[in-house]
Design a protein around this motif. Sequence first.
Motif: not given
Length: 271
Positions: A139-140, A166-167, A202
């Motif tokens: 997860d970002i 992380t994306s 998001n």
Amino acid sequence: MTINEALNHAKSELKFHESRAFVARALMQYFSGLSKEQIYLKGGDELDNASEYFKFVKRFKNSEPLEYITGVASFYSREFEIQSGVLIPRPESEILVEKVSEILVGFDTPRVCEIGVGSGVISVSLLLNFKDLFIIATDINEKALELSRKNAIKFGVSDRLKLVKTSLMDEVLGEFDVIISNPPYIASDYKLDDFVLNEPHNALFGGEKGDEILKQIIALASKRNAKILACEMGYDQRQSMQEELEKFGFEAEFYKDLAGFDRGFVAKSKK
């Protein structure tokens, strides 16, 4: 003011909300620490600090989701911790857990990744279903990762869940047997109610059309040689997903939610 009087007043305050009785009682349970049965039995008792209870009612009246106020969300018959800034789990995602569980039965030691772990409900539920399973989840959102960690600890599976900030899968190496995701898939111009708009945007909006991130995940799953890709999607995205999955060598089975709308797919690689 008694408990019953406070509940009736709260229902009056929430008169335009269809679930006002449920919300008033849930907030009372959270505020008082009493169970639903205890509230019924003690309805005639005086409620201490009633004004504090009505502060919670006002927060809900101002479109703050119930789960953010109480700090818990029900998923797969379990109570998970939840907090503002992290997507609230929906009952529809329980179907994704069921579909993936059916698939995992056919693997011995699968390499599994969840993209966009959120509160951790999907990964934690799968880990509880399969005692030898290990999952890498990304997860970002730092809040989401912290919350997932808390929920994994709460249910005793933290040693089998690796969380990576992380994306998508940028900081995760290697190939995976199964990739799972409930990504943002709502079109940017789609009108949502105020409660949903209080959740992180998001985690909701997937781009102009809504399916852009899903398409990225399909391409990524192909690149990582995933045998299975299981995703939730928007009710109107079946055709675009069908085309994209075929383009990258996947054969998909789509499933519907409890309302009868297309809600996701389980895709098998043809490789």
